[in-house]
Design an enzyme around this catalytic site. Structure first.
Site, PDB file in Angstrom:
ATOM      1  N   ASP A 181       0.807  -1.229   0.000  1.00 26.52           N
ATOM      2  CA  ASP A 181       0.000   0.000   0.000  1.00 26.52           C
ATOM      3  C   ASP A 181       0.837   1.276   0.000  1.00 26.52           C
ATOM      4  O   ASP A 181       0.307   2.369  -0.157  1.00 26.52           O
ATOM      5  CB  ASP A 181      -0.995  -0.007   1.174  1.00 26.52           C
ATOM      6  CG  ASP A 181      -0.320  -0.227   2.522  1.00 26.52           C
ATOM      7  OD1 ASP A 181       0.859   0.156   2.680  1.00 26.52           O
ATOM      8  OD2 ASP A 181      -0.970  -0.786   3.425  1.00 26.52           O
ATOM      9  N   HIS A 198       7.442  -6.966  -1.301  1.00 27.34           N
ATOM     10  CA  HIS A 198       6.553  -7.426  -2.369  1.00 27.34           C
ATOM     11  C   HIS A 198       6.183  -6.285  -3.308  1.00 27.34           C
ATOM     12  O   HIS A 198       5.101  -6.271  -3.890  1.00 27.34           O
ATOM     13  CB  HIS A 198       5.296  -8.053  -1.776  1.00 27.34           C
ATOM     14  CG  HIS A 198       5.588  -9.270  -0.944  1.00 27.34           C
ATOM     15  ND1 HIS A 198       4.721  -9.780  -0.002  1.00 27.34           N
ATOM     16  CD2 HIS A 198       6.681 -10.079  -0.902  1.00 27.34           C
ATOM     17  CE1 HIS A 198       5.273 -10.836   0.570  1.00 27.34           C
ATOM     18  NE2 HIS A 198       6.454 -11.039   0.052  1.00 27.34           N
ATOM     19  N   CYS A 206       4.203  -1.637 -17.857  1.00 26.50           N
ATOM     20  CA  CYS A 206       3.557  -2.318 -18.988  1.00 26.50           C
ATOM     21  C   CYS A 206       4.184  -3.698 -19.156  1.00 26.50           C
ATOM     22  O   CYS A 206       5.410  -3.827 -19.208  1.00 26.50           O
ATOM     23  CB  CYS A 206       3.737  -1.489 -20.256  1.00 26.50           C
ATOM     24  SG  CYS A 206       3.208  -2.353 -21.742  1.00 26.50           S
ATOM     25  N   CYS A 233       2.274   2.418 -25.233  1.00 26.53           N
ATOM     26  CA  CYS A 233       1.965   1.503 -26.355  1.00 26.53           C
ATOM     27  C   CYS A 233       0.896   2.125 -27.255  1.00 26.53           C
ATOM     28  O   CYS A 233       0.997   2.068 -28.480  1.00 26.53           O
ATOM     29  CB  CYS A 233       1.421   0.171 -25.846  1.00 26.53           C
ATOM     30  SG  CYS A 233       2.653  -0.972 -25.225  1.00 26.53           S
ATOM     31  N   GLY A 320       1.697  -7.589  12.664  1.00 27.06           N
ATOM     32  CA  GLY A 320       0.566  -7.672  11.736  1.00 27.06           C
ATOM     33  C   GLY A 320       0.797  -8.524  10.513  1.00 27.06           C
ATOM     34  O   GLY A 320       0.342  -8.182   9.428  1.00 27.06           O
ATOM     35  N   THR A 321       1.488  -9.620  10.697  1.00 27.62           N
ATOM     36  CA  THR A 321       1.691 -10.542   9.566  1.00 27.62           C
ATOM     37  C   THR A 321       1.559 -11.974  10.046  1.00 27.62           C
ATOM     38  O   THR A 321       1.994 -12.299  11.157  1.00 27.62           O
ATOM     39  CB  THR A 321       3.064 -10.347   8.885  1.00 27.62           C
ATOM     40  OG1 THR A 321       3.342 -11.482   8.047  1.00 27.62           O
ATOM     41  CG2 THR A 321       4.205 -10.169   9.869  1.00 27.62           C
ATOM     42  N   SER A 322       0.957 -12.821   9.198  1.00 26.66           N
ATOM     43  CA  SER A 322       0.811 -14.233   9.564  1.00 26.66           C
ATOM     44  C   SER A 322       2.117 -14.988   9.321  1.00 26.66           C
ATOM     45  O   SER A 322       2.215 -16.160   9.645  1.00 26.66           O
ATOM     46  CB  SER A 322      -0.318 -14.867   8.747  1.00 26.66           C
ATOM     47  OG  SER A 322      -0.032 -14.754   7.357  1.00 26.66           O
ATOM     48  N   CYS A 362      -2.696  -4.225  16.755  1.00 28.13           N
ATOM     49  CA  CYS A 362      -1.311  -3.736  16.834  1.00 28.13           C
ATOM     50  C   CYS A 362      -1.247  -2.265  17.208  1.00 28.13           C
ATOM     51  O   CYS A 362      -0.319  -1.834  17.903  1.00 28.13           O
ATOM     52  CB  CYS A 362      -0.545  -4.028  15.544  1.00 28.13           C
ATOM     53  SG  CYS A 362      -1.321  -3.439  14.050  1.00 28.13           S
TER      54      CYS A 362
HETATM   55  P1  CNA Z   1      -1.990 -11.929   6.147  1.00 24.55           P
HETATM   56  O1  CNA Z   1      -1.553 -13.294   5.840  1.00 24.55           O
HETATM   57  O2  CNA Z   1      -3.367 -11.530   5.713  1.00 24.55           O
HETATM   58  O3  CNA Z   1      -1.832 -11.728   7.712  1.00 24.55           O
HETATM   59  C1  CNA Z   1      -2.231 -10.580   8.370  1.00 24.55           C
HETATM   60  C2  CNA Z   1      -2.033 -10.818   9.847  1.00 24.55           C
HETATM   61  O4  CNA Z   1      -2.288  -9.615  10.524  1.00 24.55           O
HETATM   62  C3  CNA Z   1      -2.956 -11.871  10.436  1.00 24.55           C
HETATM   63  O5  CNA Z   1      -2.213 -12.702  11.273  1.00 24.55           O
HETATM   64  C4  CNA Z   1      -3.968 -11.057  11.240  1.00 24.55           C
HETATM   65  O6  CNA Z   1      -4.386 -11.742  12.398  1.00 24.55           O
HETATM   66  C5  CNA Z   1      -3.163  -9.866  11.602  1.00 24.55           C
HETATM   67  N1  CNA Z   1      -3.943  -8.638  11.781  1.00 24.55           N
HETATM   68  C6  CNA Z   1      -4.934  -8.150  10.998  1.00 24.55           C
HETATM   69  N2  CNA Z   1      -5.351  -6.970  11.468  1.00 24.55           N
HETATM   70  C7  CNA Z   1      -4.618  -6.713  12.577  1.00 24.55           C
HETATM   71  C8  CNA Z   1      -4.574  -5.658  13.505  1.00 24.55           C
HETATM   72  N3  CNA Z   1      -5.369  -4.601  13.407  1.00 24.55           N
HETATM   73  N4  CNA Z   1      -3.695  -5.744  14.516  1.00 24.55           N
HETATM   74  C9  CNA Z   1      -2.867  -6.809  14.662  1.00 24.55           C
HETATM   75  N5  CNA Z   1      -2.859  -7.839  13.801  1.00 24.55           N
HETATM   76  C10 CNA Z   1      -3.719  -7.786  12.770  1.00 24.55           C
HETATM   77  O7  CNA Z   1      -1.017 -10.844   5.541  1.00 24.55           O
HETATM   78  P2  CNA Z   1       0.562 -10.867   5.500  1.00 24.55           P
HETATM   79  O8  CNA Z   1       0.967  -9.459   5.452  1.00 24.55           O
HETATM   80  O9  CNA Z   1       1.130 -11.754   6.521  1.00 24.55           O
HETATM   81  O10 CNA Z   1       0.828 -11.554   4.098  1.00 24.55           O
HETATM   82  C11 CNA Z   1       1.663 -11.023   3.154  1.00 24.55           C
HETATM   83  C12 CNA Z   1       0.884 -10.588   1.915  1.00 24.55           C
HETATM   84  C13 CNA Z   1      -0.313  -9.765   2.225  1.00 24.55           C
HETATM   85  C14 CNA Z   1       1.741  -9.712   1.112  1.00 24.55           C
HETATM   86  O11 CNA Z   1       2.023 -10.313  -0.102  1.00 24.55           O
HETATM   87  C15 CNA Z   1       0.962  -8.403   0.894  1.00 24.55           C
HETATM   88  O12 CNA Z   1       1.179  -7.890  -0.357  1.00 24.55           O
HETATM   89  C16 CNA Z   1      -0.428  -8.787   1.110  1.00 24.55           C
HETATM   90  N6  CNA Z   1      -1.386  -7.719   1.443  1.00 24.55           N
HETATM   91  C17 CNA Z   1      -1.004  -6.420   1.637  1.00 24.55           C
HETATM   92  C18 CNA Z   1      -1.954  -5.459   1.946  1.00 24.55           C
HETATM   93  C19 CNA Z   1      -1.509  -4.034   2.157  1.00 24.55           C
HETATM   94  O13 CNA Z   1      -0.562  -3.605   1.514  1.00 24.55           O
HETATM   95  N7  CNA Z   1      -2.155  -3.291   3.038  1.00 24.55           N
HETATM   96  C20 CNA Z   1      -3.297  -5.801   2.071  1.00 24.55           C
HETATM   97  C21 CNA Z   1      -3.656  -7.142   1.860  1.00 24.55           C
HETATM   98  C22 CNA Z   1      -2.692  -8.077   1.563  1.00 24.55           C
END
Ligand code: CNA
Length: 409
Positions: A181, A198, A206, A233, A320-322, A362
């Protein structure tokens, strides 16, 4: 195999090493290979023979040996606060969860995540939407859906402000963001301390002529669910079409005039409609410069991690990432094993060992960390006052729930 027994078995592997472990438990048939598989999270009843199990258990054991282990001296939220205060080269790994409070859905949260929404709409494999081969075959599916994860351009969350605060304190080594984002830019994170693992929506390229434009150029197409075409293009093609065209040679014609001209990209042009056949060249499709599945991560990711950060990092904070997407998910195992690692998210993960886990929103967690550290977190959405901190039931006592007190939620 019971959890306790599985944990002991993994610990035994780490204590005595691979060779001895294999001799002790596998060669002498103490356990069946399928039983051992369960200690490494592999289901025992997959429809494959033992040879397959020997192979994947071997890989799982190697992975286990490479996995970072929890450092026993760090366990509480105050340990995390002391680490933030004392460390000087903090690596922050972020994911979609730091932007959900701004209304951008993450991917994998149950019910609210983008993948659940796609599953509910009948997409069997939501990740396919972000697969580069699928995009090149038919970009319409991506354009149909991408508007739903289009970034807001001018807002930041308290967690972005927290990362900025670490930067202002001279403690931010690098923010590895998986987010696309580009909100880090709005938060003022210095590009010299930022790796967009990413890619991002900041630019688009393009697929045909590789012309790059600011990402916002394609936002109106994305919002209209229309495949964005390359204007470079389009201009080139219209210039080519305005050039005088030569007639196509009629079959068996004796004419000496050359009948066809071949365009730069190999398209064949003709103004002869005698056979009713046209080969109309198309402008290329624009793709935002986000890394799709099947694409390489930017070199800067690997270069910075291996040549710069691995030596320097003294604390890792993951927010905030899985941690499901490689190679980012491998970073904790890659950095030196004595570097402490704090995990902040809504849900715990089991596949990585952290030292302190802080579970909650978070934005609230970082607000509480700053409050305890005596740092002002200047953001209108930051939690004012104290958060409730309580021990999370599962795990080894280093997991904590951090929640807004009822009156301030
Ligand atoms: P994911 O796998 O969707 O994990 C998100 C994690 O964040 C989960 O464990 C949630 O429980 C946790 N979570 C969600 N909201 C909150 C919050 N408010 N506070 C605390 N924890 C929270 O996404 P990852 O980022 O782990 O996976 C990587 C992908 C997601 C990348 O390739 C990104 O490009 C992709 N992505 C990015 C965006 C963005 O740029 N905002 C949006 C959606 C997906």
């Amino acid at each position: 195999m019971k959890m306790e027994e599985a944990r002991n078995m993994r610990e035994r592997l780490r204590t005595i090493g691979l060779e001895e472990f294999v001799r002790e438990n596998i060669t002498n048939d103490k356990y069946s290979i399928r039983k051992i598989a369960t200690a490494f999270g592999i289901r025992p009843y997959l429809p494959y023979g033992d040879a397959f199990y020997y192979q994947i258990v071997g890989q799982a054991m190697l992975r286990e040996l490479a996995r970072r282990q929890k450092l026993p001296q760090y366990n509480t939220i105050d340990d995390a606060v002391s680490l933030l205060q004392s460390k000087k080269n903090i690596m922050v790994i972020t994911g979609a969860g730091i932007s959900t409070s701004l209304g951008i859905p993450d991917f994998r949260s149950k019910n609210t995540g983008f993948y659940s929404q796609l599953l509910a709409r009948g997409f069997e494999s939501p990740e396919d939407v972000f697969d580069i081969e699928n995009f090149d075959m038919d970009p319409r599916t991506f354009y149909e859906l991408a508007g739903e994860i289009l970034p807001v351009l001018d807002k930041t969350s308290p967690t972005h402000a927290f990362i900025r605060l670490l930067q202002d304190k001279g403690k931010l080594l690098t923010n590895y963001t998986q987010n696309i984002d580009n909100i880090e830019a709005a938060a003022g994170i210095d590009p010299a301390h930022l790796i967009q693992c990413h890619g991002s929506w900041a630019t688009a390229t393009c697929r045909k002529c590789k012309a790059q434009v600011p990402g916002a150029t394609i936002f109106s197409d994305v919002k209209a669910k229309r495949v964005a075409r390359c204007t470079a293009c389009v201009q080139r093609l219209s210039a080519q079409q305005q050039q005088p065209k030569k007639r196509k040679r009629a079959p068996n014609s004796n004419s000496n005039s050359s009948s066809r001209s071949r365009g730069k990209h190999g398209h064949v042009y003709s103004d002869d409609d005698s056979d009713g056949q046209y080969d109309i060249p198309e402008p290329g499709v624009m793709k935002p410069d986000i890394t799709f599945f099947g694409e390489q991560l930017p070199n800067t990711f690997f270069d910075r991690l291996t040549d710069h950060d691995r030596e320097k990092v003294d604390l890792v904070v993951i927010v905030g990432t899985s941690m499901k997407v490689a190679p980012v998910s491998e970073i904790p195992n890659f950095i030196p094993k004595d570097v402490p690692c704090v995990y902040i998210s809504r849900e715990p993960v089991e596949h990585i060992n952290f030292d302190v886990t802080l579970l909650g929103y978070c934005d609230d967690v970082v607000s509480e960390l700053c409050r305890r550290a005596g740092w002002g977190l200047d953001h209108p959405m930051a939690l004012k006052g104290k958060a409730d901190v309580s021990r999370f039931d599962e795990g080894d006592g280093s997991r904590w729930k951090v929640t807004r007190p009822v009156e301030s939620s």
